[in-house]
Design an enzyme around this catalytic site. Structure first.
Site, PDB file in Angstrom:
ATOM      1  N   PHE A 148       0.825  -1.219   0.000  1.00  0.00           N
ATOM      2  CA  PHE A 148       0.000   0.000   0.000  1.00  0.00           C
ATOM      3  C   PHE A 148       0.853   1.261   0.000  1.00  0.00           C
ATOM      4  O   PHE A 148       0.401   2.320   0.420  1.00  0.00           O
ATOM      5  CB  PHE A 148      -0.936  -0.006   1.221  1.00  0.00           C
ATOM      6  CG  PHE A 148      -1.780  -1.251   1.304  1.00  0.00           C
ATOM      7  CD1 PHE A 148      -2.889  -1.392   0.474  1.00  0.00           C
ATOM      8  CD2 PHE A 148      -1.455  -2.286   2.164  1.00  0.00           C
ATOM      9  CE1 PHE A 148      -3.665  -2.548   0.523  1.00  0.00           C
ATOM     10  CE2 PHE A 148      -2.215  -3.442   2.221  1.00  0.00           C
ATOM     11  CZ  PHE A 148      -3.329  -3.577   1.401  1.00  0.00           C
ATOM     12  N   CYS A 263      -0.708   4.140 -10.485  1.00  0.00           N
ATOM     13  CA  CYS A 263      -1.565   3.186  -9.761  1.00  0.00           C
ATOM     14  C   CYS A 263      -3.053   3.458  -9.904  1.00  0.00           C
ATOM     15  O   CYS A 263      -3.768   2.677 -10.515  1.00  0.00           O
ATOM     16  CB  CYS A 263      -1.169   3.154  -8.292  1.00  0.00           C
ATOM     17  SG  CYS A 263       0.562   2.725  -8.064  1.00  0.00           S
TER      18      CYS A 263
HETATM   19  C1  UGA Z   1      -1.580   5.202  -4.427  1.00  0.00           C
HETATM   20  C2  UGA Z   1      -2.212   4.849  -3.069  1.00  0.00           C
HETATM   21  O1  UGA Z   1      -2.415   6.037  -2.309  1.00  0.00           O
HETATM   22  C3  UGA Z   1      -1.303   3.889  -2.312  1.00  0.00           C
HETATM   23  O2  UGA Z   1      -1.930   3.515  -1.094  1.00  0.00           O
HETATM   24  C4  UGA Z   1      -1.066   2.648  -3.176  1.00  0.00           C
HETATM   25  O3  UGA Z   1      -0.208   1.732  -2.543  1.00  0.00           O
HETATM   26  C5  UGA Z   1      -0.438   3.081  -4.483  1.00  0.00           C
HETATM   27  O4  UGA Z   1      -1.312   3.998  -5.157  1.00  0.00           O
HETATM   28  C6  UGA Z   1      -0.226   1.844  -5.309  1.00  0.00           C
HETATM   29  O5  UGA Z   1      -1.211   1.229  -5.713  1.00  0.00           O
HETATM   30  O6  UGA Z   1       0.917   1.425  -5.462  1.00  0.00           O
HETATM   31  P1  UGA Z   1       0.333   6.902  -5.190  1.00  0.00           P
HETATM   32  O7  UGA Z   1       0.019   6.510  -6.595  1.00  0.00           O
HETATM   33  O8  UGA Z   1       1.746   7.021  -4.758  1.00  0.00           O
HETATM   34  O9  UGA Z   1      -0.369   5.899  -4.163  1.00  0.00           O
HETATM   35  O10 UGA Z   1      -0.314   8.345  -5.018  1.00  0.00           O
HETATM   36  P2  UGA Z   1      -1.421   9.029  -4.085  1.00  0.00           P
HETATM   37  O11 UGA Z   1      -0.769   9.710  -2.960  1.00  0.00           O
HETATM   38  O12 UGA Z   1      -2.523   8.094  -3.802  1.00  0.00           O
HETATM   39  O13 UGA Z   1      -1.944  10.134  -5.103  1.00  0.00           O
HETATM   40  C7  UGA Z   1      -2.582   9.747  -6.308  1.00  0.00           C
HETATM   41  C8  UGA Z   1      -3.072  10.938  -7.060  1.00  0.00           C
HETATM   42  O14 UGA Z   1      -4.204  11.503  -6.425  1.00  0.00           O
HETATM   43  C9  UGA Z   1      -2.070  12.080  -7.214  1.00  0.00           C
HETATM   44  O15 UGA Z   1      -2.104  12.535  -8.555  1.00  0.00           O
HETATM   45  C10 UGA Z   1      -2.589  13.131  -6.256  1.00  0.00           C
HETATM   46  O16 UGA Z   1      -2.251  14.429  -6.665  1.00  0.00           O
HETATM   47  C11 UGA Z   1      -4.072  12.891  -6.331  1.00  0.00           C
HETATM   48  N1  UGA Z   1      -4.824  13.365  -5.147  1.00  0.00           N
HETATM   49  C12 UGA Z   1      -4.586  12.842  -3.926  1.00  0.00           C
HETATM   50  C13 UGA Z   1      -5.790  14.337  -5.299  1.00  0.00           C
HETATM   51  O17 UGA Z   1      -6.050  14.842  -6.403  1.00  0.00           O
HETATM   52  N2  UGA Z   1      -6.479  14.764  -4.197  1.00  0.00           N
HETATM   53  C14 UGA Z   1      -6.255  14.248  -2.967  1.00  0.00           C
HETATM   54  O18 UGA Z   1      -6.939  14.677  -2.011  1.00  0.00           O
HETATM   55  C15 UGA Z   1      -5.278  13.278  -2.826  1.00  0.00           C
END
Ligand code: UGA
Length: 435
Positions: A148, A263
């Site tokens: 995760f 992801c």
């Molecule tokens: C995501 C999950 O959060 C991890 O728990 C998971 O392990 C991972 O995918 C995976 O499957 O390997 P990650 O891709 O590193 O992690 O990024 P996130 O922090 O989840 O952000 C994803 C996207 O959502 C980013 O583009 C971020 O800018 C966006 N986001 C996030 C928003 O637009 N609003 C928010 O409130 C939060």
């Protein structure tokens, strides 16, 4: 414990170095000799805070070895499979690498050893792989232990995760798998990390449903942003207000350009494809909307830029700050920021783009865009400024100084990360997302 890790991408490289940090003896394998050479020299092939430090420490201690030779996994008790499962042409996950890794591993795995899947896979994959493993190596056990980790916090999330999930078969094989994984994660468990033991299918589903939930939460608030934009409400204040309800929670309720990365976008598509294959596509029909809302945010920003540039971006100077899909990463896979940047360039804007870490990765995908080495350089003479990734360096920009650099004080805050009052006081027209 002797451990092997197959695949040295974001997941595998961090996992391998973290396992060495936890005291294990690790052999890490990848088919890419350049990646292996860099890792062996202590040079992390991507930007991830904390990784260079644990990598150097592991190399200095002699507890980690990098190789392209799969036969070197022989003798490890636990073999982690951490290869990629990219999106295939139909949206379903492409399992070529997982299948190839398990097939190659099988030649060197001995009875009483464990093959532990960490890659994100469609539900049902683990049962299929378990059957082929036990046919090839009777006595070896396949388990699924989803990951995760978030990019930017990958080391911390690996060593001290919110929870550990073990998907194991029933019976004695399952019990010995739990014991082996408990030994792998002894330090993590001693910190009080919750550990859930489930069946293989549940473990696979936990991973994809967690990402589907997170994507849905983000698209929910972005849908509210669309409505707020029409009625003149403020989605950030709305998120603060509903976020106080502990059942809702304020995390992952930031409206903006939506989610990208390697992801969430591919995982929700693969999950829908798998549900359709299983005859329960309707259960996940809502994820098509989650995806559509998400992609609309990008189109919205392009339209907004056109509007702010009097209907035509051709020949206008556009400063782009941020290309990575999120801060503290150089990852531009499915990045909303890079997508918007490339579209504006294609429409004829004179784009100057800057990201503290992602200029290089962005240039590999969109070499046609003009990248510059600093925020100041991007901003000089700009008719419009777009902040597309919420790096701290951009949050902390002094709007008075920025006003002195640009041609026109107009900014689109694609991540609602700027201090609106300060920027407005400096003379800027500020357009946020859903505010
Ligand atoms: C995501 C999950 O959060 C991890 O728990 C998971 O392990 C991972 O995918 C995976 O499957 O390997 P990650 O891709 O590193 O992690 O990024 P996130 O922090 O989840 O952000 C994803 C996207 O959502 C980013 O583009 C971020 O800018 C966006 N986001 C996030 C928003 O637009 N609003 C928010 O409130 C939060």
């Amino acid at each position: 414990m002797r451990i092997s890790v197959i695949g040295c991408g974001y997941l595998g490289a961090v996992h391998a170095a973290s396992m060495a940090k936890l005291g294990h003896e690790v052999v890490a394998v990848d088919v890419d000799p350049v990646k292996i050479e860099r890792l062996a020299a202590g040079d992390a092939p991507f930007f991830e805070p904390g990784l260079p430090e644990i990598l150097s420490e592991a190399i200095a201690s002699g507890r980690i070895r990098f190789t392209t030779d799969m036969s070197e996994v022989a003798g490890a008790r636990v073999h982690f499979v951490a290869v990629g499962t990219p999106q295939g042409p139909t949206g379903a996950a492409d399992l070529t690498y997982v299948d190839a890794a398990v097939a190659a591993l099988t030649q060197y795995v001995a009875p009483d050893e464990f093959v532990v899947g960490k890659s994100t896979v469609p539900v049902g994959t683990a049962a299929r792989l378990a059957a082929s493993l036990s046919e090839a190596v009777p006595g070896a056990t396949l388990v699924w232990n989803p990951e995760f980790l978030r990019e930017g916090f990958a080391v911390q999330d690996t060593i001290s995760p919110d929870r550990l999930v073990y998907g194991v078969p029933s019976g004695a094989a399952g019990e010995s798998a739990v014991a082996a994984l408990d030994e792998v994660y002894a330090t993590t468990l001693a910190e009080g990390t919750p550990r859930l033991v489930v069946d293989l299918a549940t473990a696979e589903l936990v991973k994809v449903s967690a990402n589907a939930f997170l994507a849905t939460k983000i698209s929910f608030i972005n849908a509210m942003a669309e409505i707020a934009e029409v009625v003149g409400a403020d989605v950030t204040a709305l998120a603060d207000a509903i976020g106080h309800d502990a059942r809702i929670g304020r995390k992952f309720l930031n409206a903006g350009l939506g989610f990208g990365g390697g992801c969430l976008p591919k995982d929700i598509r693969a999950f829908q494809a798998r549900a359709t294959e299983l005859g329960v596509g309707e259960s996940l029909a809502f994820l098509a909307d989650v995806d559509a809302i998400n992609l609309r945010r990008r189109a919205h920003v392009v339209t907004l830029a056109e509007e702010l540039l009097d209907g035509d971006v051709t020949g206008k100077r556009v400063a782009v700050l941020g290309l990575a899909f999120k801060p503290n990463s150089d990852d531009v896979r499915d990045s909303p920021a890079l997508d918007i940047t490339a579209r504006l360039h294609e429409l004829g804007a004179l784009v100057s783009a800057y990201d503290p870490e992602a200029n290089g990765t962005a240039a590999r995908i969109h070499p046609e865009v003009h990248y510059v080495d600093s925020a100041d350089e991007a901003l000089r003479g700009a008719d419009l400024v777009l902040v597309l990734t919420e790096w701290n360096a951009f949050r902390q920009l002094d709007p008075v100084a920025v006003a002195g650099l640009v041609q026109n004080p107009v900014v689109i805050d694609g991540r609602n990360c700027l201090d609106r009052d300060a920027w407005t006081a400096a003379g800027f027209t500020v357009r946020g997302m859903g505010r």
